[in-house]
Design a protein around this motif. Structure first.
Motif, mmCIF file in Angstrom:
data_model
loop_
_atom_site.group_PDB
_atom_site.id
_atom_site.type_symbol
_atom_site.label_atom_id
_atom_site.label_comp_id
_atom_site.label_asym_id
_atom_site.label_seq_id
_atom_site.Cartn_x
_atom_site.Cartn_y
_atom_site.Cartn_z
ATOM 1 N N TRP B 68 0.855 -1.212 0.000
ATOM 2 C CA TRP B 68 0.000 0.000 0.000
ATOM 3 C C TRP B 68 0.885 1.254 0.000
ATOM 4 O O TRP B 68 0.756 2.114 -0.849
ATOM 5 C CB TRP B 68 -0.921 -0.028 1.224
ATOM 6 C CG TRP B 68 -1.878 -1.168 1.117
ATOM 7 C CD1 TRP B 68 -2.999 -1.205 0.355
ATOM 8 C CD2 TRP B 68 -1.748 -2.450 1.753
ATOM 9 N NE1 TRP B 68 -3.611 -2.437 0.476
ATOM 10 C CE2 TRP B 68 -2.852 -3.226 1.339
ATOM 11 C CE3 TRP B 68 -0.830 -3.039 2.621
ATOM 12 C CZ2 TRP B 68 -3.050 -4.549 1.756
ATOM 13 C CZ3 TRP B 68 -1.020 -4.330 3.037
ATOM 14 C CH2 TRP B 68 -2.134 -5.070 2.600
ATOM 15 N N VAL C 38 -4.500 -4.467 -2.935
ATOM 16 C CA VAL C 38 -3.984 -3.090 -2.769
ATOM 17 C C VAL C 38 -5.141 -2.104 -2.907
ATOM 18 O O VAL C 38 -5.376 -1.259 -2.044
ATOM 19 C CB VAL C 38 -2.905 -2.813 -3.864
ATOM 20 C CG1 VAL C 38 -2.404 -1.401 -3.738
ATOM 21 C CG2 VAL C 38 -1.796 -3.826 -3.763
ATOM 22 N N VAL C 39 -5.933 -2.297 -3.990
ATOM 23 C CA VAL C 39 -7.001 -1.316 -4.253
ATOM 24 C C VAL C 39 -8.096 -1.451 -3.207
ATOM 25 O O VAL C 39 -8.652 -0.451 -2.745
ATOM 26 C CB VAL C 39 -7.560 -1.570 -5.687
ATOM 27 C CG1 VAL C 39 -8.836 -0.793 -5.897
ATOM 28 C CG2 VAL C 39 -6.498 -1.220 -6.699
ATOM 29 N N ARG C 41 -7.920 -2.033 -0.097
ATOM 30 C CA ARG C 41 -7.657 -1.264 1.135
ATOM 31 C C ARG C 41 -7.787 0.239 0.853
ATOM 32 O O ARG C 41 -8.287 0.994 1.713
ATOM 33 C CB ARG C 41 -6.254 -1.568 1.641
ATOM 34 C CG ARG C 41 -5.945 -0.814 2.937
ATOM 35 C CD ARG C 41 -4.783 -1.446 3.662
ATOM 36 N NE ARG C 41 -4.482 -0.710 4.893
ATOM 37 C CZ ARG C 41 -3.454 -1.039 5.681
ATOM 38 N NH1 ARG C 41 -2.660 -2.053 5.353
ATOM 39 N NH2 ARG C 41 -3.204 -0.370 6.793
ATOM 40 N N TYR C 42 -7.378 0.637 -0.376
ATOM 41 C CA TYR C 42 -7.509 2.086 -0.670
ATOM 42 C C TYR C 42 -8.974 2.494 -0.639
ATOM 43 O O TYR C 42 -9.322 3.606 -0.260
ATOM 44 C CB TYR C 42 -6.923 2.391 -2.069
ATOM 45 C CG TYR C 42 -5.393 2.342 -2.125
ATOM 46 C CD1 TYR C 42 -4.627 2.598 -0.988
ATOM 47 C CD2 TYR C 42 -4.730 2.012 -3.305
ATOM 48 C CE1 TYR C 42 -3.236 2.543 -1.056
ATOM 49 C CE2 TYR C 42 -3.342 1.966 -3.369
ATOM 50 C CZ TYR C 42 -2.597 2.231 -2.246
ATOM 51 O OH TYR C 42 -1.231 2.184 -2.298
ATOM 52 N N LEU C 43 -9.871 1.524 -1.073
ATOM 53 C CA LEU C 43 -11.310 1.877 -1.161
ATOM 54 C C LEU C 43 -12.061 1.427 0.107
ATOM 55 O O LEU C 43 -13.256 1.231 0.087
ATOM 56 C CB LEU C 43 -11.924 1.202 -2.400
ATOM 57 C CG LEU C 43 -11.385 1.728 -3.747
ATOM 58 C CD1 LEU C 43 -11.833 0.817 -4.880
ATOM 59 C CD2 LEU C 43 -11.907 3.134 -3.968
ATOM 60 N N ASP C 44 -11.317 1.262 1.205
ATOM 61 C CA ASP C 44 -11.924 0.763 2.463
ATOM 62 C C ASP C 44 -13.058 1.700 2.893
ATOM 63 O O ASP C 44 -12.827 2.890 3.087
ATOM 64 C CB ASP C 44 -10.818 0.739 3.531
ATOM 65 C CG ASP C 44 -11.382 0.307 4.874
ATOM 66 O OD1 ASP C 44 -12.549 -0.123 4.894
ATOM 67 O OD2 ASP C 44 -10.658 0.397 5.887
ATOM 68 N N ALA C 55 -10.840 8.762 -2.034
ATOM 69 C CA ALA C 55 -9.781 7.731 -2.052
ATOM 70 C C ALA C 55 -8.521 8.275 -2.734
ATOM 71 O O ALA C 55 -7.388 8.023 -2.306
ATOM 72 C CB ALA C 55 -10.296 6.495 -2.792
ATOM 73 N N ARG C 58 -6.629 10.189 -0.398
ATOM 74 C CA ARG C 58 -5.951 9.293 0.573
ATOM 75 C C ARG C 58 -4.599 8.864 -0.003
ATOM 76 O O ARG C 58 -3.564 8.897 0.671
ATOM 77 C CB ARG C 58 -6.787 8.018 0.782
ATOM 78 C CG ARG C 58 -8.062 8.198 1.566
ATOM 79 C CD ARG C 58 -8.754 6.838 1.669
ATOM 80 N NE ARG C 58 -10.105 6.939 2.223
ATOM 81 C CZ ARG C 58 -10.943 5.908 2.306
ATOM 82 N NH1 ARG C 58 -10.547 4.719 1.838
ATOM 83 N NH2 ARG C 58 -12.149 6.030 2.817
ATOM 84 N N ILE C 59 -4.663 8.444 -1.270
ATOM 85 C CA ILE C 59 -3.423 7.894 -1.839
ATOM 86 C C ILE C 59 -2.383 9.009 -1.972
ATOM 87 O O ILE C 59 -1.248 8.897 -1.497
ATOM 88 C CB ILE C 59 -3.711 7.256 -3.222
ATOM 89 C CG1 ILE C 59 -4.676 6.083 -3.055
ATOM 90 C CG2 ILE C 59 -2.422 6.821 -3.883
ATOM 91 C CD1 ILE C 59 -5.108 5.498 -4.376
ATOM 92 N N PRO D 63 -14.169 7.511 -7.169
ATOM 93 C CA PRO D 63 -13.570 6.926 -5.940
ATOM 94 C C PRO D 63 -13.783 7.790 -4.701
ATOM 95 O O PRO D 63 -12.884 7.906 -3.875
ATOM 96 C CB PRO D 63 -12.077 6.828 -6.317
ATOM 97 C CG PRO D 63 -11.881 7.841 -7.386
ATOM 98 C CD PRO D 63 -13.166 7.976 -8.122
ATOM 99 N N VAL D 65 -15.414 7.582 -1.400
ATOM 100 C CA VAL D 65 -15.988 6.420 -0.695
ATOM 101 C C VAL D 65 -16.977 6.903 0.363
ATOM 102 O O VAL D 65 -16.627 7.089 1.525
ATOM 103 C CB VAL D 65 -14.833 5.628 -0.020
ATOM 104 C CG1 VAL D 65 -15.374 4.397 0.680
ATOM 105 C CG2 VAL D 65 -13.792 5.257 -1.061
ATOM 106 N N PRO D 76 -8.611 4.013 -7.623
ATOM 107 C CA PRO D 76 -8.045 5.336 -7.278
ATOM 108 C C PRO D 76 -6.543 5.417 -7.500
ATOM 109 O O PRO D 76 -6.006 6.482 -7.812
ATOM 110 C CB PRO D 76 -8.376 5.470 -5.794
ATOM 111 C CG PRO D 76 -8.450 4.061 -5.296
ATOM 112 C CD PRO D 76 -8.922 3.208 -6.429
#
Lengths: 510, 491, 240, 120, 83
Positions: B68, C38-39, C41-44, C55, C58-59, D63, D65, D76
């Motif tokens: 991540w 991976v994705v 968790r990004y879109l949790d 999102a 976030r990244i 994206p 959320v 994303p």
């Protein structure tokens, strides 16, 4: 095979280190006190000679002086002085001492003298290190350490042709050393070690081992002036100052032949060379070198160029002796190292005096200089006769041994080649001697301008017409010593260098 | 604090660079740059101390676990490269202190120091990156910064060379980014270790995709590191730039692309499918081409800096040759040559810079008799020339030894011949300059005063003596690089 | 046509790429290799990790904040190098097209429009982590308002508004701000550029001040891009 | 038939690669420097189109959320990469154009071939 | 994305790219390029990534086109050199 017992002393490393430190010290001291630097250089050369000779007790029973310095460079340095190494390093130190002594007077009033002395001493360290190297890597390192500073000696005059000659010398030396580098790496790859003294490192005839030997041959051939690779020699020697070219011709090209000796007898071994047919290649190359070198020498009218080509011819003889691969030929060969070194350096020193005193380089103008420079020309004659091979002198001894070796090896034809070499030598040396002493035709105009007249042989003492303009004692003493050693060793009952040469030959042929 | 070194290696130069426009206006920029580079060197050397034992420093930026977040990884190779690059950087920055104000117009001098630090940040970023996209971003940082320190000289040839360099570097960036897109499409990961895990399966499902990706990434990084057919931008760029910049460009910037490729090929592209691709063969062919053409072109140059630039093309060829052979000795030789060439070529360019700074002339013909009034610089140039040819006492010899031994291990004596031929060729274009310098007769009388300001002479002497020391006692970098090469190829 | 080698090269590249596309994973479907853990968790859905619904923000500002630092550096390098080139002495073919207009219509409209553009820009910057937008877009719009001012009122007055020296200083400081926030995470015991792990208050997701470090970095980036764009156009318009 | 259907379904990828190639071609073969920079932009946007198309899914949402779970979002990470890419592209363009402007001030031409002749 | 509008946008993009590549007049190329960026922003929005859409609109259409205009202002308008 009787394993030579080894004496681990630091002597060889010390011998190599002294000239290096001496060179730096000389340059630094020379900036202020000229005379102190001169005598420092002579002292350093003398010290290395004494240290070399002091190794005699170890060498006498066939022992070997060894030093290992694993720390330096990727493979570490090691020195291994056996009989051959001892003979040649002592010879080098001796002739270097005489040349340095000679250049005290020769270089007086010249430009760039400080640089000359420093690099002269540095080259001494290179030469000594080459002869005493214990493995191919150390040999390569000191081979380079000798070749590159020598370029500074060649370029000393800083004239156009000096620069051209030095550049040609540099490129051919570097080209040669790159071939050596390739063979060094290939030997390391093929046999895992580069140490000398162990017989037959490479015994399997693979394409790579073929390339390796070719690489060794080319690189050492360039240094030894073998014919196809000799182009730099006739240009570099005449341009350099006479003591430097004396050392270049006397000692430095011998390192090439010494390298061939080590490679042929220790890295590869005789049966490998005979099996792969390399010995016939070597024989033909050396004969060509003899004939080509001597023949062209006849056509040269510049004294130093003639001497340079004569060196090529003599190196041909040495290579021939090596390739005959019989014990007596090897003895003659090693002795010829000694004889040629002494004679050739004496000839160049004489040429230096002639140039300095009369300003003449062209042989055709040498009419009657025998009277002007009696002692010099006497030394010149003795050395020339040595190289021609007249019986009472060293040259005859080595030629005699070489011919016997040729017969032992069952190849009498090569004795003819040696005979031809002697005759050709005579063809280009004797005319000089004759014109110098017996040609009374010219010699009316005064000698070169600005030459200090300090007659040693008074007019009329033994019937000379003109007062001689002989060189000063400093220049004469080395020449006389060299000329005498051409004769003394041959006449004396137990010929000391010859005995050493026999021991070396027996060691190599084991 | 030691835990954070990998990221600080990049962040410190960045912070320094951002501060220069704020405080560094009135001449303080040079001092700020010096301090920053010194601190970075310190950090790199401490990291070298830690990783020398074979330990690998892993750092998670933002405390996010690898797939991540972005992970930085510093192994012995990374630390060694960072240390030597920072060392060269310190020497060049000291040298530039007196050289730059003379060469640039005063308004843009403080930007030079900022760009210099940004270039260092970019280089350290690439050396420590363990994430593909992060590698790309920092590659862009150092490419733009490298282009910046060329164009800052505000002359026609510098601007034209900088534009040509930037456009080709943009093409390379396009190739790399497309490569990254392709690899993300089939594996879904950007972290190098996870990528390596996913790649074999992806290679079976989408073989053409992986082929295209490997080709694009290799071409992109090869273009950035001036491998032979893609080297056209290098001679103009490195010769028209200010001297300290050309020292950094030839010494470091060209090498970073190779480091990135080595990291990719030894950590990510190690699966059987990729081993089948003839990429190493292409590299060797290009490298041989580079070695020969670089040497031939260098011989025909009349301008000293252009000659040095073409010589860089040859040396890059050496490194790619060592890398392409993919055996342990050759890789050690290549890695060692990266360090040796960084020291050597930057020292040579600094010598050239000092010659130009003193005499104002750039042509080789004007170098005659230079040693009469610049003995120290000329002797350093001679050491550099000897090292380039590979004379035993210098560090050039040690890396050439490993490269030639590597070619023989790889069973290619012909390549050994190529290396030795190019050494001879480099002697043919280096030694005339040295000989003319020492033994020539200067056309015009030498300018008065000492050889050069001490802050310009001493970095040159320091680097030259380092070259000799590494030549005689190469065991520290050699042992480290030997282990690194074994681990890199062991996988 | 001397571009034949280039054409040949392109045809080869085209051939390989189109073949790759033919066998690439399908477009627009969900089970592609890139939709992996991976994705997810990004879109949790519950944003307690980063505290922001967007999102992408976030990244950019948290998971892969190091990339954005690199990218802000690229912007800084580009405009720095451009400024270093443009301050050089003008050459023989120099032209200065941007002179500002005295046309009253343009001036009054500009004077009216610029504040609203800047308000919108501030909105986009501050709401970057909640709704689409973010530091970059907002910063550009803010910079754009300055460029409008530059084009209408000429480089002289624009330089008085924001002189190149001060512009570079703002640029430097806001870029430094980004690093300071990162170092904050480091000093609070977590690693460089850490957010929740370093204890930044995440606040209520969806609210303006949510997201801890993300909000701070977003603001910094917005100002930096604005200063950078303004500085660039000031130099390009040839303010000297 | 199967190949062409596959290709049509991946129209986005096709257009992206085409744009990439047009951009690359313009950069390499056109002699005007500004035209090269335009080509660079087209090439880069082509790559970005390819990147975003990787992350797209039918009936997916933006994206952001906040619609609870059971909803498909676009990828994303790809948007983040493209965002960074766009900024890099713009910075490179800005810097190149500044150099082009300064080059024009020095020599009055933007044609690469004419520049080559001018310099040698 | 397989809607008519989407396909139309993509085709428009390719056409714009070709026009920009072919045209000799740089000003026209810039205008077409601005259109190209705007439609590209639309495509981003179609592909459900609004962040990129806004950034592309602001940076691509806004800044880049402005940069090209300014560059052409300070250099020359038409591509080929007469004289």
């Amino acid at each position: 095979m009787q394993q030579a017992f080894e004496f681990p002393t630091a002597m060889p490393a010390l011998i190599v280190l002294i000239p290096m430190v001496g060179a730096v010290l000389a340059y630094w001291v020379g900036l202020r006190w000229e005379s102190v630097r001169n005598w420092l250089c002579v002292l350093v050369a003398g010290a290395s000679l004494v240290l070399c000779l002091s190794m005699y007790p170890f060498i006498r029973e066939g022992g070997v002086v060894v030093t290992r310095l694993p720390v330096l460079l990727p493979l570490g340095l090691s020195f291994r002085v056996d009989v051959l190494g001892y003979l040649l390093s002592s010879l080098t130190a001796a002739i270097w001492l005489l040349a340095t002594f000679y250049s005290l007077d020769y270089m007086k009033g010249e430009h760039g003298v400080n640089r000359y002395y420093a690099f002269l001493t540095l080259t001494l360290s290179g030469a000594l290190g080459t002869f005493m190297a214990g493995d191919l890597f150390t040999f390569f390192l000191f081979f380079e350490l000798m070749s590159l500073p020598a370029a500074v000696l060649v370029i000393h005059e800083e004239t156009r042709e000096a620069v051209q000659a030095a550049l040609k010398y540099l490129f051919m030396t570097i080209g040669g050393s790159l071939f050596f580098f390739f063979s060094l790496v290939a030997t390391y790859q093929l046999s895992g070690s580069v140490a000398l003294g162990t017989k037959g490192l490479i015994t399997v005839a693979t394409p790579l081992s073929f390339l390796t030997f070719a690489g060794f041959l080319i690189s050492l051939g360039v240094k030894a002036g073998m014919v196809p690779l000799h182009m730099w020699l006739p240009d570099a020697h005449p341009v350099a100052p006479s003591p430097a070219s004396a050392l270049l011709s006397g000692i430095m090209i011998k390192t090439g032949a010494y390298g061939m000796l080590r490679v042929m007898y220790e890295v590869y071994g005789l049966e490998f060379l005979q099996r792969t047919g390399w010995n016939s290649v070597l024989l033909t190359l050396s004969v060509i070198t003899i004939l080509m070198g001597s023949a062209v020498a006849i056509t040269q009218f510049d004294l130093k160029r003639r001497l340079a080509y004569s060196s090529i011819g003599q190196m041909g003889c040495i290579l021939l002796g090596m390739s005959l691969m019989s014990e007596r030929a090897l003895t003659g060969d090693v002795f010829h190292f000694f004889a040629d070194a002494v004679a050739k350096s004496c000839l160049f020193l004489c040429a230096g005096v002639i140039l300095k005193r009369t300003g003449k380089r062209d042989i055709r103008q040498f009419a009657g200089i025998g009277h002007l420079l009696p002692v010099t020309m006497a030394c010149f004659t003795v050395s020339a006769l040595t190289l021609v091979g007249i019986p009472p002198l060293n040259g005859f001894v080595s030629k005699w041994q070489l011919s016997l070796g040729a017969f032992d090896a069952g190849m009498p034809a090569y004795a003819l080649a040696l005979l031809a070499s002697s005759m050709l030598n005579a063809a280009y040396y004797l005319p000089i001697v004759l014109t110098a002493f017996f040609d009374r035709s010219v010699q009316k105009e005064a000698p070169a301008v600005g030459v200090a007249l300090n007659p040693i042989v008074k007019k009329g003492a033994i019937g000379w017409q003109l007062g001689s303009i002989e060189a000063s004692a400093i220049m004469l003493v080395p020449m006389v010593l060299l000329a005498l050693s051409c004769a003394v060793f041959a006449l004396s009952p137990q010929n000391w260098p010859l005995r050493l040469a026999e021991m070396a030959a027996r060691l190599l042929m084991q | 604090m030691l835990k954070h070194l990998p990221v600080l290696l990049t962040v410190m130069p960045l912070a320094g660079a951002f501060l220069v426009p704020v405080f560094g206006r009135s001449g303080r920029g040079h001092r700020m740059a010096l301090v920053t580079v010194a601190v970075t060197l310190l950090a790199a050397v401490t990291m070298l101390g830690i990783t020398a034992g074979g330990e690998v420093l892993r750092y998670r930026v933002g405390d996010w676990p690898p797939p991540w977040g972005i992970e930085l990884r510093v192994d012995a190779l990374g630390a060694l490269l960072a240390s030597f690059f920072a060392l060269v950087y310190l020497a060049v920055t000291i040298f530039a202190g007196r050289d730059i104000p003379g060469e640039l117009n005063p308004a843009s001098v403080h930007w030079y120091w900022s760009l210099l630090l940004l270039l260092l940040a970019g280089i350290n970023g690439v050396v420590t990156a363990h994430d593909l996209f992060n590698l790309f971003v920092f590659t862009e940082v150092f490419s733009l910064a490298a282009c910046g320190i060329i164009s800052i000289r505000d002359r026609l040839d510098s601007l034209e060379a900088a534009i040509k360099y930037l456009i080709l570097s943009a093409v390379a960036a396009g190739c790399i980014l497309l490569g990254i897109a392709l690899v993300y499409m089939v594996t879904g990961h950007l972290n190098l270790s996870y990528l390596a895990a996913e790649l074999p399966m992806a290679a079976r499902l989408y073989p053409k995709n992986v082929l295209a990706m490997v080709a694009l990434l290799t071409t992109g990084f090869a273009l950035k590191s001036a491998l032979f057919p893609l080297h056209v931008w290098l001679p103009d760029a490195h010769s028209s730039a200010p001297s300290p910049s050309s020292a950094l460009l030839s010494g470091l910037v060209v090498k970073v692309g190779i480091v990135a490729l080595i990291r990719l090929f030894t950590t990510v592209f190690t699966g059987p499918v990729i081993a089948a691709l003839p990429v190493p063969v292409f590299m060797i062919v290009m490298a041989v081409g580079g070695i020969i053409f670089g040497a031939l072109f260098a011989m025909t140059q009349r301008d000293l800096k252009r000659m040095l630039a073409y010589s860089t093309v040859t040396q890059v060829g050496y490194i790619y040759l060592g890398f392409g052979l993919l055996n342990e000795t050759a890789l050690t030789g290549a890695l060692l040559h990266i360090i040796n060439h960084a020291l050597l070529k930057s020292m040579l360019f600094m010598c050239a810079g000092l010659f130009i700074h003193r005499t104002g002339k750039r042509r080789i013909a004007d170098m005659a008799g230079l040693a009469r009034h610049m003995p120290l610089t000329m002797s350093c140039f001679t050491i550099g020339a000897m090292a380039m040819v590979g004379i035993p006492v210098t560090n050039g010899f040690v890396s050439k030894w490993h490269l030639v031994l590597g070619t023989l291990h790889g069973g290619q004596p012909l390549l050994a011949g190529v290396i030795l031929l190019s050494s001879l060729l480099s002697s043919i274009y280096y030694f005339p300059v040295v000989v003319a310098g020492w033994f020539g007769h200067p056309a015009s009388p030498p300018p008065p005063g000492p050889e050069g300001p001490p802050s310009m002479v001493w970095p040159i002497v320091a680097l030259a003596s380092l070259c000799l020391i590494l030549g005689v006692w190469p065991h520290l970098p050699l042992r480290l690089l030997g282990d690194v090469a074994r681990t890199l190829l062991g996988r | 046509m001397r571009h034949v080698p280039a054409l040949l090269l392109l045809l080869m590249v085209a051939y390989v790429l189109f073949l790759t596309m033919a066998e690439a994973p399908a477009f627009g479907v969900v089970d592609v290799p890139s939709r992996n853990l991976v994705v997810d968790r990004y879109l949790d859905p519950d944003p307690e990790e980063t505290g922001v619904p967007n999102a992408v923000a976030r990244i950019i500002f948290d998971y892969r904040a190091h990339d954005t630092l690199g990218e802000a550096t690229v912007l800084f390098v580009a405009v720095g190098a451009a400024a270093a080139v443009l301050v050089g002495r003008p050459g023989p073919f120099a032209t200065r097209p941007v002179t500002g207009t005295d046309d009253p219509i343009l001036r009054t409209v500009a004077r009216l429009v610029i504040p609203f553009v800047q308000v919108y820009a501030v909105y986009v910057i501050t709401h970057g982590h909640v709704s689409p937008g973010g530091g970059f877009a907002g910063g550009t719009i803010l910079g754009g308002s300055f460029v409008l001012y530059l084009f209408v009122f000429g480089p002289g007055r624009a330089a008085r508004k924001l002189s190149p020296a001060r512009g570079e200083m703002v640029e430097g400081l806001t870029a430094l701000w980004y690093i300071l926030v990162g170092l904050g995470g480091l000093l609070l015991g977590a690693s460089f550029l850490a957010n929740a792990a370093a204890g930044f208050p995440l606040g209520v997701p969806g609210k303006l001040l949510s997201g801890g470090a993300i909000w701070l970095i977003g603001l910094g980036i917005g100002l930096k891009v604005a200063a950078t764009v303004a500085n660039l156009f000031l130099h390009l318009a040839g303010e000297s | 038939m199967e190949i062409s259907l596959g290709l049509f379904l991946r129209l986005n990828y096709l257009v992206a690669i085409t744009l990439f190639l047009i951009g690359l071609h313009t950069m390499l073969t056109h002699s005007n420097l500004i035209k090269k920079v335009m080509g660079m932009n087209i090439m880069e946007t082509g790559i970005f189109l390819f990147l975003v198309s990787i992350g797209y899914a039918r009936q997916s949402l933006a994206p952001i959320v906040d619609q609870g779970d059971g909803v498909i979002y676009a990828n994303p990470l790809v948007s983040a990469i493209v965002l960074t890419g766009i900024v890099i592209a713009v910075s490179t363009t800005a810097y190149t154009l500044s150099m082009i402007v300064k080059l024009y001030e020095r020599c009055g031409t933007l044609d690469v071939d004419r520049l080559e002749r001018l310099r040698t | 994305m397989i809607t008519l509008f989407g396909v139309g946008c993509l085709v428009f993009l390719v056409v714009c790219a070709l026009v920009v590549a072919r045209t000799r007049d740089l000003l026209a190329a810039t205008v077409v390029f601005a259109a190209y960026s705007l439609v590209m922003a639309l495509v981003w929005q179609q592909l459900q990534s609004p962040d990129v859409a806004i950034t592309e609109a602001a940076l691509g259409a806004g800044i880049t086109s402005l940069l090209f205009l300014l560059a052409i202002g300070r250099t020359r308008r038409t591509e080929d050199e007469e004289g």
